[in-house]
Write a protein that holds these residues in place. Structure first.
Motif, PDB file in Angstrom:
ATOM      1  N   LEU A  89      -5.231  -1.520   5.802  1.00 25.29           N
ATOM      2  CA  LEU A  89      -5.132  -2.918   6.216  1.00 25.29           C
ATOM      3  C   LEU A  89      -6.522  -3.542   6.305  1.00 25.29           C
TER       4      LEU A  89
ATOM      5  N   TYR B  91       1.432  -4.350   8.008  1.00 30.58           N
ATOM      6  CA  TYR B  91       1.553  -4.379   9.464  1.00 30.58           C
ATOM      7  C   TYR B  91       3.012  -4.279   9.896  1.00 30.58           C
TER       8      TYR B  91
ATOM      9  N   PRO C  15      -1.077  -7.346   3.173  1.00 29.58           N
ATOM     10  CA  PRO C  15      -1.477  -6.880   4.507  1.00 29.58           C
ATOM     11  C   PRO C  15      -0.443  -7.203   5.585  1.00 29.58           C
TER      12      PRO C  15
END
Length: 343
Positions: A147, A100, A96
């Motif tokens: 996400l 990002y 994750p």
């Protein structure tokens, strides 16, 4: 010179400062040496790993990147950066964070730098992260849905609203940066340093990293210290990028850099401002080390809290290495030109 420099627009100031380009180039070996002394060596990891290719494919499959700008994604070395920042955690924790990094860099390079509105991106990202909204089919919606799903699968329900707040701060900092550029002006130094700590985009990633180290939130004095350390990490990551990227920024028609802010505020040469900016980074780093040590010595501090603090302090070390050696910042890739996109 004082009155003219104070009232001149950013693009006019940079045109004037370009006369010092050679002096800046001559100073850069000293700058690099000082930065190498400030930031710690990074734990070595393999240069290539299947994780890197998996994250590259994710960036392409979501539409955040496409065939037109795939070279930009490759130059980021996103998987390698995240593996360096999180060397002792499994890929399930890194994934994750890498998502990002891929998405926010695309927003920065493909929208912020081109003056595109961030309103829809911000609204979609917030809605997906907080509530799982599925009303959009944009690359941002797909990226944030992945996400969110990944964090939920790993037990991060309580992390999502915190992350949404930090993402909102990140995008709002981008908006403020766009406003300054649109108005052709630099913010004052203090405002610039504060802004740089948010638009460098570290804090959401550090928050995820820290959550994977310990999902228990710090409280009281520990929370205050950890928040300051996370803020300092963002500032350090942004400012070292400014310093090492100064020659490239000077070549652009209009850009913001801590050295420019110092030269404007104090009406000094770029060389003098660059030396002062080095001192600013050294000062902030010393403060960050002090805060980290204060967390280590808290009477009720836990080993997990110390790990979280040390993780925050480690991110600028990795970003210093990335800025110094990464292909994204090499002469053939540095600062674009990046392609405009809709996310």
């Amino acid at each position: 010179m004082g009155d003219t420099q104070t009232t001149a627009g950013l693009s006019d100031l940079i045109a004037r400062w370009r006369r010092e380009s050679q002096a800046v180039e001559d100073l850069m070996p000293w700058v690099r040496s000082r930065m190498a002394a400030v930031f710690s060596a990074v734990e070595p990891v393999p240069e290539h790993d299947p994780f890197d290719e998996n994250m590259y494919r994710w960036g392409m499959s979501t539409g955040v990147y496409s065939a037109v700008n795939a070279h930009e994604l490759a130059a980021m070395q996103c998987g390698l950066v995240v593996r360096r920042c999180m060397p002792n955690l499994p890929d399930q924790a890194r994934e994750p964070v890498a998502m990002y990094l891929i998405w926010i860099t695309a927003v920065d390079d493909g929208m912020v730098d081109h003056g595109s509105s961030l309103d829809e991106v911000a609204a979609v990202a917030d809605g997906v992260l907080r509530r799982g909204e599925t009303t959009s089919e944009s690359p941002t919606a797909r990226a944030m849905a992945d996400l969110r799903r990944t964090l939920l699968e790993r037990g991060g329900t309580d992390l999502l609203p915190i992350l949404a707040d930090l993402v909102g701060e990140n995008l709002e900092a981008f908006r403020r940066k766009q406003t300054h550029l649109r108005e052709d002006r630099l913010p004052p130094l203090n405002e610039y340093v504060a802004l740089r700590g948010l638009d460098d985009s570290i804090r959401p990633m550090v928050a995820m990293h820290q959550w994977f180290l310990s999902p228990t939130s710090a409280e009281g004095a520990a929370a205050t210290l950890l928040d300051e350390l996370n803020r300092l990490a963002g500032q350090l990551g942004g400012l070292v990028n400014d310093l090492l990227g100064l020659p490239a920024d000077l070549a652009r028609p209009e850009f913001m850099n801590v050295v420019f802010a110092l030269a404007q505020d104090y009406q000094v040469s770029l060389v003098t401002a660059c030396r002062a900016a080095v001192a600013v980074v050294e000062t902030l780093h010393e403060r960050a080390e002090w805060v980290c040590n204060a967390i280590r010595t808290l009477p009720d501090g836990s080993p997990a809290l110390v790990q979280q603090a040390e993780a925050a302090l480690y991110w600028p070390d990795v970003l210093h290495l990335w800025t110094s050696t990464g292909s994204r910042h090499s002469p053939e890739h540095a600062y674009g030109p990046t392609s405009v996109r809709t996310l």
